[in-house]
Each structure stands twice: as structure tokens, then as C-alpha cells.
Design a protein around this motif. Structure first.
Motif, PDB file in Angstrom:
ATOM      1  N   ILE A  32       0.901  -1.018   0.085  1.00 39.13           N
ATOM      2  CA  ILE A  32      -0.026  -0.041  -0.032  1.00 39.13           C
ATOM      3  C   ILE A  32       0.966   1.159  -0.080  1.00 39.13           C
ATOM      4  CG2 ILE A  32      -1.857   1.401   1.408  1.00 39.13           C
ATOM      5  CD1 ILE A  32      -2.716  -1.255   2.374  1.00 39.13           C
ATOM      6  N   ASN A  33       0.473   2.152  -1.005  1.00 41.01           N
ATOM      7  CA  ASN A  33       1.446   3.503  -0.962  1.00 41.01           C
ATOM      8  C   ASN A  33       1.336   4.021   0.419  1.00 41.01           C
ATOM      9  OD1 ASN A  33       1.953   2.876  -3.675  1.00 41.01           O
ATOM     10  ND2 ASN A  33       0.046   4.430  -4.471  1.00 41.01           N
ATOM     11  N   VAL A  36      -1.057   7.347   1.441  1.00 41.83           N
ATOM     12  CA  VAL A  36      -2.629   7.138   1.856  1.00 41.83           C
ATOM     13  C   VAL A  36      -2.959   7.439   3.319  1.00 41.83           C
ATOM     14  CG1 VAL A  36      -3.184   5.784  -0.269  1.00 41.83           C
ATOM     15  CG2 VAL A  36      -2.376   4.576   1.841  1.00 41.83           C
ATOM     16  N   GLU A  64      -9.335   9.046  -3.797  1.00 45.28           N
ATOM     17  CA  GLU A  64      -7.782   8.482  -3.809  1.00 45.28           C
ATOM     18  C   GLU A  64      -7.563   7.599  -3.034  1.00 45.28           C
ATOM     19  OE1 GLU A  64      -3.171  10.121  -4.423  1.00 45.28           O
ATOM     20  OE2 GLU A  64      -4.744  11.344  -3.565  1.00 45.28           O
ATOM     21  N   LYS A  68      -6.735   3.323  -3.543  1.00 44.55           N
ATOM     22  CA  LYS A  68      -5.343   2.899  -3.260  1.00 44.55           C
ATOM     23  C   LYS A  68      -5.258   1.819  -2.087  1.00 44.55           C
ATOM     24  CE  LYS A  68      -2.581   6.560  -5.120  1.00 44.55           C
ATOM     25  NZ  LYS A  68      -1.675   7.753  -4.650  1.00 44.55           N
ATOM     26  N   SER A  72      -6.091  -3.844  -1.539  1.00 46.07           N
ATOM     27  CA  SER A  72      -5.166  -4.607  -0.867  1.00 46.07           C
ATOM     28  C   SER A  72      -5.431  -4.847   0.736  1.00 46.07           C
ATOM     29  CB  SER A  72      -3.854  -3.809  -0.972  1.00 46.07           C
ATOM     30  OG  SER A  72      -3.368  -3.409  -2.170  1.00 46.07           O
ATOM     31  N   PRO A  79       0.088   1.364   5.588  1.00 44.69           N
ATOM     32  CA  PRO A  79       1.134   1.804   4.356  1.00 44.69           C
ATOM     33  C   PRO A  79       2.481   1.531   5.065  1.00 44.69           C
ATOM     34  CG  PRO A  79      -0.470   3.691   4.898  1.00 44.69           C
ATOM     35  CD  PRO A  79      -0.584   2.580   5.986  1.00 44.69           C
ATOM     36  N   HIS A 102       0.836  -1.062  -8.974  1.00 46.62           N
ATOM     37  CA  HIS A 102       0.601   0.360  -8.537  1.00 46.62           C
ATOM     38  C   HIS A 102       0.271   1.269  -9.837  1.00 46.62           C
ATOM     39  CE1 HIS A 102       1.706  -0.063  -4.383  1.00 46.62           C
ATOM     40  NE2 HIS A 102       2.747  -0.792  -4.654  1.00 46.62           N
ATOM     41  N   THR A 105      -3.287   1.155 -10.793  1.00 48.00           N
ATOM     42  CA  THR A 105      -3.969   1.940  -9.707  1.00 48.00           C
ATOM     43  C   THR A 105      -3.729   3.477  -9.902  1.00 48.00           C
ATOM     44  OG1 THR A 105      -3.688   0.286  -8.206  1.00 48.00           O
ATOM     45  CG2 THR A 105      -4.140   2.273  -7.139  1.00 48.00           C
ATOM     46  N   THR A 106      -2.840   3.785 -10.234  1.00 46.68           N
ATOM     47  CA  THR A 106      -2.154   5.250 -10.526  1.00 46.68           C
ATOM     48  C   THR A 106      -3.005   5.670 -11.838  1.00 46.68           C
ATOM     49  OG1 THR A 106      -0.185   5.149  -9.448  1.00 46.68           O
ATOM     50  CG2 THR A 106      -0.522   7.018 -10.748  1.00 46.68           C
ATOM     51  N   PHE A 109      -6.944   5.844 -11.098  1.00 46.85           N
ATOM     52  CA  PHE A 109      -7.217   7.042 -10.311  1.00 46.85           C
ATOM     53  C   PHE A 109      -7.106   8.231 -11.272  1.00 46.85           C
ATOM     54  CE2 PHE A 109      -5.330  10.860  -7.878  1.00 46.85           C
ATOM     55  CZ  PHE A 109      -6.726  10.882  -7.037  1.00 46.85           C
TER      56      PHE A 109
END
Length: 151
Positions: A32-33, A36, A64, A68, A72, A79, A102, A105-106, A109
Motif C-alpha cells: 500500500i502506497n 494514503v 484516492e 489505493k 489490498s 502503508p 501500482h 491503480t495510478t 485514479f
């Protein structure tokens, strides 16, 4: 003699730089980024007092975070957690799969925000507030889930 020393030094630095880049490339990446997080939850009164532009911004921030995190949550919601934390081998294929995730997902978004920026301003303020409250409640629930299920 100076030229040999300079060439040797440059070669050594180049090899060291490549080695350093390779070791960073092979480091486990976060599932996970790390960007977030939500800084503040709002109540109905606060949202009703806001202008629609601020509401649109809040709505997009919540979208967002949800985009993100949700794919997950089987791994938890913290994160910075890596595949290695769950015993997933840190292989090239697994790192590539995570990187593709990723990137997807980006991309999703960015497409969502592009659509929202054109369409969302036409939404009713009351519906926008209801959606923000719903997303915030979802995020609070995920946070509570994360506290109950420590890994």
C-alpha cells in the motif's frame, strides 16, 4: 599515471553506483502506497458550511485513498507493509506484479479524477456531502479493522 588513476576512480564510482542502484531495485516495495492517509474526518455541519469547491477537493482525496487501499485490504491497511512481511518471496516476478498493480491503480485514479473534474461539479451539494460522509465512514471502518487485526 594521473590519467590511469582518474580512469580507475571513475570506473570504480560507476560500478559502485550501478551496484547501489541494483540493490535498491531489489528492495521489497510497499504493498500500500505510503501516501494514503486522511488528516481529518468531518461531520455533517462542517461539510454543510464548506463551499462546493472544497467539497469537491475532499471528495477526490477520499476517492484516492479508497482506490489505493481497497484492492489490498487482504494484506492489512498499513502503508509501508511489504510482500516480505507476509512471507511473499521478493522475486523479480512478484516485484513486477506489484509495480504493475501500482501503475494500474495510478492510471485508474488519474482517469477517475479526469472524469470527476468534468462531471462532479454538476452534482448536488447534499449528495456530495453524503458521499464524503460515506467514504469517511468507510475509511474509519478500515482503520478500526486495522487496529483489531494487527499483523
Amino acid at each position: 599515471m594521473k590519467i590511469k588513476f582518474i580512469l580507475f576512480s571513475l570506473t570504480f564510482l560507476l560500478i559502485a553506483g550501478v551496484g547501489q542502484a541494483q540493490s535498491k531495485k531489489n528492495q521489497p516495495k510497499s504493498i500500500i502506497n505510503t501516501d494514503v492517509s486522511i488528516s481529518k474526518y468531518h461531520d455533517l455541519k462542517e461539510l454543510e458550511d464548506m463551499q462546493k469547491g472544497k467539497l469537491l477537493s475532499l471528495y477526490n482525496e477520499r476517492i484516492e485513498i479508497i482506490i489505493k487501499i481497497l484492492p489490498s485490504i487482504a494484506f492489512g491497511i498499513k502503508p509501508g507493509v511489504t510482500m516480505s512481511n507476509f512471507g511473499i518471496p521478493n522475486t523479480k516476478d512478484n516485484r513486477e506484479a506489484l509495480e504493475e498493480h501500482h501503475e494500474a491503480t495510478t492510471s485508474y485514479f488519474e482517469n477517475t479524477i479526469s472524469f470527476q473534474s468534468r462531471i462532479l461539479p454538476y452534482s448536488d451539494k447534499a449528495n456530495l456531502i453524503a458521499a464524503i460522509l460515506f467514504y469517511e465512514q468507510t475509511l474509519k471502518s478500515l482503520h478500526l479493522y486495522g487496529l483489531e487485526n494487527k499483523f
